[in-house]
Structure formats: C-alpha cells, structure tokens
Motif scaffolding. Sequence first.
Motif, short mmCIF file in Angstrom:
data_model
loop_
_atom_site.label_atom_id
_atom_site.label_comp_id
_atom_site.label_asym_id
_atom_site.label_seq_id
_atom_site.Cartn_x
_atom_site.Cartn_y
_atom_site.Cartn_z
N THR A 174 5.32 -4.02 -32.73
CA THR A 174 5.81 -3.04 -34.68
C THR A 174 4.36 -3.07 -35.25
OG1 THR A 174 7.50 -4.31 -34.89
CG2 THR A 174 7.09 -3.65 -36.87
N MET A 219 2.44 -0.10 -33.51
CA MET A 219 1.99 0.94 -33.72
C MET A 219 2.02 1.10 -35.63
SD MET A 219 3.42 2.59 -30.97
CE MET A 219 3.71 3.79 -31.49
N PHE A 220 2.15 0.90 -36.50
CA PHE A 220 1.86 0.54 -37.90
C PHE A 220 0.55 1.12 -37.62
CE2 PHE A 220 0.54 -0.48 -42.41
CZ PHE A 220 1.43 0.22 -42.45
N PHE A 238 -1.35 1.87 -35.14
CA PHE A 238 -1.14 3.66 -34.86
C PHE A 238 -1.57 4.85 -35.68
CE2 PHE A 238 0.74 7.26 -32.71
CZ PHE A 238 -0.41 7.06 -31.78
#
Lengths: 528, 219
Positions: free
Chosen positions: B38, B41-42, B44
Amino acid sequence: MQATHSHPAVHDHHAHAQPTGLMRWITTTNHKDIGTMYLWFSFTMFLVGGILALALRSELFQPGLQLVEPEVFNQLTTMHGVIMVFGAIMPAFVGFANWMIPLQIGAADMAFARMNNWSFWLLPPAALLLVISFFVPGGAAAGGWTLYPPLSVQMGPGMDLAIFALHILGASSIMGSINIVTTILNMRAPGMTLMKMPLFCWTWLITAYLLIAVMPVLAGAITMILTDRHFDTHFFNAAGGGDPVLFQHVFWFFGHPEVYIMILPAFGIVSEIIPAFARKPLFGYTSMVYATSSIAILSFIVWAHHMFTVGMPATAQLFFMYATMLIAVPTGVKVFNWVATMWKGSMTFETPMLFACGFIFVFTMGGFTGLILAITPIDIQLHDTYFVVAHFHYVLVAGSLFALFAGVYYWLPKWTGHMYNETLGKAHFWLSVIFFNITFFVQHFLGLAGMPRRVPDYALQFADFNMISTIGAFGFGITQLLFLYIVVSCIRGGEKAADKPWEGAQGLEWTVPSPAPHHTFETPPVVR
Amino acid sequence: MDGGNDRPAPMQPGHGGPDAGDTASDNRVTLRKLLVVTGLMFGFGFALVPFYEKLCDVTGINRIVKRDDHKPANTQVDTSRSVTVEFDANLRSNLPWTFKPLETSVRVHPGEIATVVYEVSNVAGRAVTGQAIPSYGPMLAAQFFRKIECFCFDKQEMAAGETRQMPIAFVVDPSLPSDVNTITLSFTFFEVAGRAQAGTPLATAAAPAGVTAPQSKIQ
C-alpha cells in the motif's frame, strides 16, 4: 490486535455477554454483523444516489431549464457518480465478501475482526461529508466524478469535503482488502486448496489485490489536487509548469482497475449462481480463474483509452486500443463458460437465476459497446457523449447491480432463515430489466446523434429519447422500493428456509443452518 | 501461491490449538506485507509525476515552454511554399493585463526564421507575475513549430503599470506536412499566484532587465 486474535478462542464465554441494541452494531467484530451493516449502508447510499439520478432525469425530461440551475445539475451528476461508485457498489461487494468468504472457505471470522469494524465505521462519516458538501458555499463538488483539474482545483470547499470523503473511503477499502486477502490466504479450512475455492472467493481475492494496488494511487492523485488547491503546488496548474493531462493519467491508472473492482466480484456471484440453477458444476473452473487474473493484469495497461482525445501520439493510441480489445478475450472466455455451464443443464429460473441470466445478457451488450468505444477513431467521435453514459450504465447497473441483486436473492435464505416471496422477486427482476433498458437503451441513440453528457439542457432533436429515458428511470427507481419491501418482509418472516434451499447449490455455506448462527466453523470443516 | 497454506498437522478436536497461534502470526506477516505494498503504491502515484514529465520531455510530446534547440535535419529554406502563422492572445484567471500581438499573422517559408512581437501591459496597481502557455491549431503543427526565443520560456514579472514588448522567434520545420497551410499559435497568460508578493529570487531572476526594485515600490 492480540485480543482480536484470541477472540475465536474465548468467544464462547463472551457470547452471552454481548452488548445489545445500538452498541451491538457499533462494537461488533462479527463478520456477519459487519457484512449486514455494509449491505444496509450501501443500499441507503444506492437510494441517495438514485434520488440524485432522478433529479437529473427530471431536469432532462424536457429541453430547457426547468428544475435545477446548471451549477446544481453539475453537482448532482458529480455526486451521483461518486456516491454510486464509492458509496453503493463497492461497499455492497465488501458486504458480500464479509458475509460469504468466511462461510465459503470454512473460517470462523475475518482475519482482523477489529480492523473490519473500523473499515465499516469509516463509511458513515465519509457519506456524511459527501452529503453536507451540498450545503457549503459553492455547493458540492461539480467537476464530474473523475475530479479533473482545472475545475477541481478552482472549486469551492465542497471539493475539499469530497477529497476528504474519498480519502476515508479509500482507507476503508484498503483495510477491507487487506482483511480479505489475509483471510483467504491464511484461514482456509484444511483441504480447501486455492483451486478448490468457490469462484466468488477467487474473484474477491483478485479484486482485493487490485484495490490494494490502485486505491493508494487515487489517494496520491487527490492529495496532489489538495496541495494544488491550498499549498501552492503546481502538479496540475499550467501556469506553474504543471499539466492537467497528468491528472488524467494518474486518475485513470486508478480508474480502469477500479471498473474491474466493481465487476469482478459480480462475475464471482454469477459463477456461483449459474451452476446452482443449471445443476451442473461450473464449466471451465480453471479457465475462469485464469481469465479473471488476466483481466486484472490487463486492467493496468489500458487506462489511456479513457482519454484518447487529449492529443496523445498515434503509437500510444494504437497500443491502448489493441490492449483494450485484448480484454474482450478473457471476458469472452467467462461469458462462454457461463453459457456452457447452462448447456444441457436442468435449469430452473428462480429469481437469482433470472438476475444472473439477465446479467449475462445485458452485461454482454455493455461489453460490446465497450469494444466499440475502444476503437480510437470511433471513440474520438463518441467521447463524452450519451453513448458512453449508456455503455457504462450497461456494465455497472445491469452488470454489477444485477449481480448484487442475484446474490442477495441467492443468499437471503441463508442470511435470514426465510424464503423471500418468489412472485415478487420475479416481478422485481422483470420490472428492473425492462425499465433499465427503457432508460439506457435510448441513450445509445442520443450519443450517436451527438448529445453530450453532463449537460442540463439539449437541442430539440434529442427531446423524445430523453423523455423515454426519464420515464424509464422513474420506473427503475420505484421498482427498487419493491426490492426493499421484499427484503424487509423476508427478514420479518416467510416460509422457513432449509439449510440448503437450492437443490443444485454447492459450497460450505450450505452446510451451516439457516439462518447462519452468529458463530460458524469454530471447528474448521475438512474439505476432501 | 498456495505455499504454506496446506496444513499437514492433524486436526485438533477443538479450536485454540497450536493452529490458532500459527494463523495469528501468519496473518500479521501478511498484514505487514500488504501494508508495504500500500505504501509503495502511494509513492508510485507521486512517482508518476516525474516519470510523466521525463517521458514527455524525451518523446517531445509536451516541450511547449522550452527552447527547441535540436537541429532540424534540413536547414534549407523551402521557398516553394508558404505557411500562414496566425497569432492569438488570451488572459486567464482575471489577470489584470492587456496582451496582444503587434501583427496578427505573418506568411513564412518553412525553414525561415521569423520574429513577432507581443505587447503586454500590467494595468493593475501592483506587481503581477504571469506565465504564458502556448497552444497550436492544428494540434499536429506543434511538433513542427520550433521556438528559438520566446517570452514563454520564463515567468514574466510586470511592475504596476508597466508595458513591455516581448518577442518570439521561430522556425517552421520544412518537414511540415504539405496539407498544413495555416498554423494558429495561441498564447494564454496565467497568473502565477503568490510570486509577485513573495518576490522570490527565482521570480526576480526570471524577470528581464528593466524591472527594478525601486520601480516596483512606486505605487
């Protein structure tokens, strides 16, 4: 956390000391209670979003401005989208996951029961933020559910409230997904290998991975909007060297997997129901698993088909066009597998099966309009027209929503211990499918004739189809009150449901009594 | 994917056996892994910003406020054809300026260097900083329109009441497709919020000579 994990071991002593009344629901860590709350929450939001939609359709009943100002119309479109996507469809599927995944894999509860409670109780404050945003100066967010800058950067405090609400809803989704992945990977009953899992669990496992991968990206994108609005950053502000098109890329990197997040669990529900009522095992179980995974992986490389008109190079347009069309292959595998499951089956058409068959028929139509829109030169013509509106309502209403209805009717006997009224259930299906098509089929023609979406007024030649669409929308909306009546009367009473009310149903959930007791599978079942 | 999930241990006759403890710690490990994903991906999402800028820069899709310094393959002036370049000027965000080109169109041969002058006045009683963003019609023309000098390369800080003439020098690439006979170049000035008041070194450095500190104090 420690208490949570020891919960299954000690709950026998707690069972009688549970709080009652409102505190039972606020403090509950039981997956069935939380699932029920998710389902009621999403149905409430479905009605709220539906009322907004009916307000839109009332304005569009005739050309000219009659009921709402254009600014209010924009707020209604935006909030209808946000509430239906994040408040109705997504929580409804999480509700199904909470109720059914532990029952289907033979687990006592979800992996993180307290986090599960928190995931749910984040939703009402977020919904409240969305609703009160209508009453702040400037009104609710009005830039469309996609929140494109520059509108989303310029708007009043309603946009801030929408951004906070999306942050909260996103956090809730991520926690729910972590719970689901952990439950499925670690808490299956002995012998329940991954490839023996019911397909609903499989589709939710893949959906949960998608959510964990893309909800943080949405959080990043709306955080950038927030800092652009208040902290003088220029991610999307052309004057500061930023680029509004960048937002569209980041948003749709989230947004395309998001549309599969809303349909994959629906595939799962339908894959449970068709074999049950065709009295045959699902045709091509393994290919279903691989097809679902392929759809999920492909969803990460097709996002720019939502933005063919921003002026990207022809090479990129071709890539995204072909990648998008490629998704039709695994989706086709699924549709053919469902049809092959029905082939030579001993089919009966109770309400769940009616909705599942309706799902296949109408969702496939939405899939085909999706293929049409994937073709770049056609999309450039149809971009932001009512054709697109018709397309995504065919896959989201007739797709996700019909599968949700199918699932409710299928598992309602297990949840309540009563059979619902079959006659009324069938009436709900036929009224829904007819009014749905009256509402949305004509919107294809409007789009092909060039009517843009998100407009409160339109040229005279669109008047007839808009009037038909509005009549259909009111019929569809009122029909859903029938659904509410059916569910409530099923909870209150009705014919006693057997443990396995459907002759051909398969799965562990039918081995527990109806209604499912508060605690199930404290001793894991053994799956051969 | 199935690793570690087939529990070979014999079934306990009740719950709370050794199995329960194992599951709890397995769950915590899974939770930690998923939280890391998580977080990544934040990050990313934010990493897409420089990635997008780099990609646009490398492919030349979005180099609209940068000098086009790469050499054209053919430096020959193509006198066999002429292209009309039209100039347009817009203001955004209630920018208290007037802004117009001195000539609204010129005819040039592809490969020929041309210069046009825009005049801009700040009619407000305060210093204001703006940034000009070009756009092209037809869109295809953007990649054949080479700006050698342009006021859009920098932010422009205008003192109260100041009027300034600013040039743009350009070459239309001779490989411009032959069906394009007219190119419209439209500039829009956006106010750069907070710049003028803050008077940051960046804004002062970007402003051309002529804007001096004493002048901006006269108000």
